[in-house]
Design a protein around this motif. Sequence first.
Motif, PDB file in Angstrom:
ATOM      1  N   GLY A  91       0.826  -1.056  -0.250  1.00 27.69           N
ATOM      2  CA  GLY A  91      -0.085  -0.109  -0.119  1.00 27.69           C
ATOM      3  C   GLY A  91       0.882   1.163  -0.013  1.00 27.69           C
ATOM      4  N   PRO A  92       0.169   2.302  -0.158  1.00 25.29           N
ATOM      5  CA  PRO A  92       0.914   3.778   0.012  1.00 25.29           C
ATOM      6  C   PRO A  92       1.875   3.707   0.932  1.00 25.29           C
ATOM      7  N   GLY A  93       1.517   3.421   2.337  1.00 27.04           N
ATOM      8  CA  GLY A  93       2.328   3.563   3.719  1.00 27.04           C
ATOM      9  C   GLY A  93       3.301   2.273   3.508  1.00 27.04           C
ATOM     10  N   GLY A  94       3.411   1.402   2.516  1.00 27.54           N
ATOM     11  CA  GLY A  94       4.485   0.256   2.858  1.00 27.54           C
ATOM     12  C   GLY A  94       3.642  -1.267   3.473  1.00 27.54           C
ATOM     13  N   GLU A  95       2.367  -1.034   3.717  1.00 25.63           N
ATOM     14  CA  GLU A  95       1.675  -2.211   4.281  1.00 25.63           C
ATOM     15  C   GLU A  95       1.450  -3.217   3.362  1.00 25.63           C
ATOM     16  N   VAL A  96       1.689  -4.377   3.575  1.00 27.21           N
ATOM     17  CA  VAL A  96       1.542  -5.542   2.769  1.00 27.21           C
ATOM     18  C   VAL A  96       0.168  -5.688   2.372  1.00 27.21           C
ATOM     19  N   THR A  97      -0.393  -5.859   1.131  1.00 21.29           N
ATOM     20  CA  THR A  97      -1.730  -5.988   0.802  1.00 21.29           C
ATOM     21  C   THR A  97      -1.834  -7.584   0.192  1.00 21.29           C
ATOM     22  N   GLN A  98      -1.001  -7.848  -0.632  1.00 20.98           N
ATOM     23  CA  GLN A  98      -0.798  -9.269  -1.211  1.00 20.98           C
ATOM     24  C   GLN A  98       0.751  -9.847  -1.318  1.00 20.98           C
ATOM     25  N   ALA A  99       0.969 -11.152  -1.045  1.00 24.61           N
ATOM     26  CA  ALA A  99       2.316 -11.606  -1.060  1.00 24.61           C
ATOM     27  C   ALA A  99       2.418 -13.008  -1.821  1.00 24.61           C
ATOM     28  N   SER A 100       3.337 -13.312  -2.410  1.00 26.85           N
ATOM     29  CA  SER A 100       3.644 -14.758  -3.050  1.00 26.85           C
ATOM     30  C   SER A 100       3.457 -15.784  -1.953  1.00 26.85           C
ATOM     31  N   PRO A 101       3.336 -17.121  -2.124  1.00 33.93           N
ATOM     32  CA  PRO A 101       3.488 -18.058  -1.148  1.00 33.93           C
ATOM     33  C   PRO A 101       5.068 -18.142  -0.613  1.00 33.93           C
ATOM     34  N   ALA A 102       5.823 -17.909  -1.426  1.00 36.40           N
ATOM     35  CA  ALA A 102       7.291 -18.283  -1.034  1.00 36.40           C
ATOM     36  C   ALA A 102       7.760 -17.328   0.347  1.00 36.40           C
ATOM     37  N   PHE A 103       6.857 -16.237   0.560  1.00 33.98           N
ATOM     38  CA  PHE A 103       7.441 -15.486   1.732  1.00 33.98           C
ATOM     39  C   PHE A 103       6.854 -16.188   3.009  1.00 33.98           C
ATOM     40  N   GLN A 104       6.219 -17.365   2.873  1.00 31.68           N
ATOM     41  CA  GLN A 104       5.693 -17.950   4.249  1.00 31.68           C
ATOM     42  C   GLN A 104       7.192 -18.779   4.690  1.00 31.68           C
ATOM     43  N   SER A 105       7.956 -19.069   4.137  1.00 34.05           N
ATOM     44  CA  SER A 105       9.128 -19.756   4.568  1.00 34.05           C
ATOM     45  C   SER A 105      10.309 -18.807   4.910  1.00 34.05           C
ATOM     46  N   ARG A 106      10.051 -17.618   4.590  1.00 35.22           N
ATOM     47  CA  ARG A 106      11.281 -16.616   4.931  1.00 35.22           C
ATOM     48  C   ARG A 106      10.952 -15.558   5.948  1.00 35.22           C
ATOM     49  N   PRO A 107      12.137 -15.040   6.508  1.00 36.03           N
ATOM     50  CA  PRO A 107      11.777 -13.964   7.531  1.00 36.03           C
ATOM     51  C   PRO A 107      11.301 -12.914   6.923  1.00 36.03           C
ATOM     52  N   THR A 108      10.661 -11.902   8.118  1.00 38.69           N
ATOM     53  CA  THR A 108      10.021 -10.709   7.692  1.00 38.69           C
ATOM     54  C   THR A 108      10.721  -9.964   6.861  1.00 38.69           C
ATOM     55  N   LEU A 109      10.426  -9.270   5.873  1.00 40.91           N
ATOM     56  CA  LEU A 109      11.110  -8.363   5.129  1.00 40.91           C
ATOM     57  C   LEU A 109      10.532  -6.989   5.133  1.00 40.91           C
ATOM     58  N   PRO A 110      11.248  -6.024   5.972  1.00 47.15           N
ATOM     59  CA  PRO A 110      10.681  -4.829   5.835  1.00 47.15           C
ATOM     60  C   PRO A 110      10.755  -3.950   4.474  1.00 47.15           C
ATOM     61  N   ALA A 111       9.563  -3.213   4.267  1.00 47.62           N
ATOM     62  CA  ALA A 111       9.340  -2.742   3.137  1.00 47.62           C
ATOM     63  C   ALA A 111      10.137  -1.134   3.081  1.00 47.62           C
ATOM     64  N   ASP A 112      10.940  -1.089   1.911  1.00 47.37           N
ATOM     65  CA  ASP A 112      11.670   0.266   2.082  1.00 47.37           C
ATOM     66  C   ASP A 112      11.483   1.019   0.843  1.00 47.37           C
ATOM     67  N   LEU A 113      10.317   1.757   0.766  1.00 44.00           N
ATOM     68  CA  LEU A 113       9.807   2.527  -0.348  1.00 44.00           C
ATOM     69  C   LEU A 113      10.325   3.530  -1.005  1.00 44.00           C
ATOM     70  N   PRO A 114      10.620   3.724  -2.285  1.00 42.92           N
ATOM     71  CA  PRO A 114      11.357   5.042  -2.606  1.00 42.92           C
ATOM     72  C   PRO A 114      10.418   6.255  -2.524  1.00 42.92           C
ATOM     73  N   GLN A 115      10.821   7.202  -3.297  1.00 41.09           N
ATOM     74  CA  GLN A 115       9.867   8.347  -3.474  1.00 41.09           C
ATOM     75  C   GLN A 115       8.619   8.209  -4.517  1.00 41.09           C
ATOM     76  N   PRO A 116       7.565   8.569  -4.094  1.00 43.78           N
ATOM     77  CA  PRO A 116       6.306   8.334  -4.931  1.00 43.78           C
ATOM     78  C   PRO A 116       6.421   8.557  -6.350  1.00 43.78           C
ATOM     79  N   GLY A 117       6.140   7.867  -7.130  1.00 44.02           N
ATOM     80  CA  GLY A 117       6.271   7.819  -8.699  1.00 44.02           C
ATOM     81  C   GLY A 117       7.386   7.497  -9.205  1.00 44.02           C
ATOM     82  N   THR A 118       8.206   7.025  -8.365  1.00 51.40           N
ATOM     83  CA  THR A 118       9.618   6.480  -9.110  1.00 51.40           C
ATOM     84  C   THR A 118       9.947   4.975  -8.699  1.00 51.40           C
ATOM     85  N   SER A 119      10.678   4.318  -9.321  1.00 51.53           N
ATOM     86  CA  SER A 119      11.224   3.129  -9.380  1.00 51.53           C
ATOM     87  C   SER A 119      12.591   3.204  -8.840  1.00 51.53           C
TER      88      SER A 119
END
Length: 232
Positions: A91-119
């Motif tokens: 989401g806009p604030g970095g909250e997870v709305t959907q994730a692929s099943p592979a994340f279930q076997s991995r540690p938590t990955l914090p989101a580090d979002l860039p500036q809005p509108g950029t990649s």
Amino acid sequence: MPLRSVLSRLSISIRLALWFGLSLLVLLTLFVTGLYVSVHLGLHQDLETQLREEAKAVQTHLRAHGGAPPSSSPSTHALRAAPGTFVRLLGPGGEVTQASPAFQSRPTLPADLPQPGTSTLQTRTWGETSAQSLYLPFESGSQPASWLEVTKLQSPIHRQLHSLRWWLALGILGGVGLAMVVGYGLARRALRPVASLTAAAREMQDQPTGKLPTDFGVADELTDLAETFNGL
């Protein structure tokens, strides 16, 4: 004891072998370093290309199905991703709305979002390894602007580079060692006429009318030297 003094006590054959080995070591080190850097950069560029292709495929799939529906839990709607790829919609604030099943076997990955509108492409630590994440802006239908995050682990690349380093190091050491042995043998063979000249010169101490040998199988500088001495 100075190195020059030690070298001066060695035979010509050994010194030639050492100089040949040292020259080959420098040349191989420069070549292998350039090769390793080229392979290292190529593997990381391939990883970035894979991330962008996977992100494009996920975007195409989601837009073909009307975008990502909202959900209260990342696990209520699984994103499809290639093996070894981790995909999330944020989401806009970095909250997870959907994730692929592979994340279930991995540690938590914090989101580090860039500036809005950029990649952006980021390399970061995930658990006990490093990973590379690609962030792309993603419009989710009527929902606010969100982010598509595609992540791949860099451990396969690091394993390949680690194996490559060992093989290159062993190749350098083995090649230089073999070259020094062969160089020493060639130097000894090339200096055989010198040994013959030395033996003949010692015999001439008791028989001054003797002559130095001039037939070494090839006419070279040593032949000229022997003929010059014989002319004296």
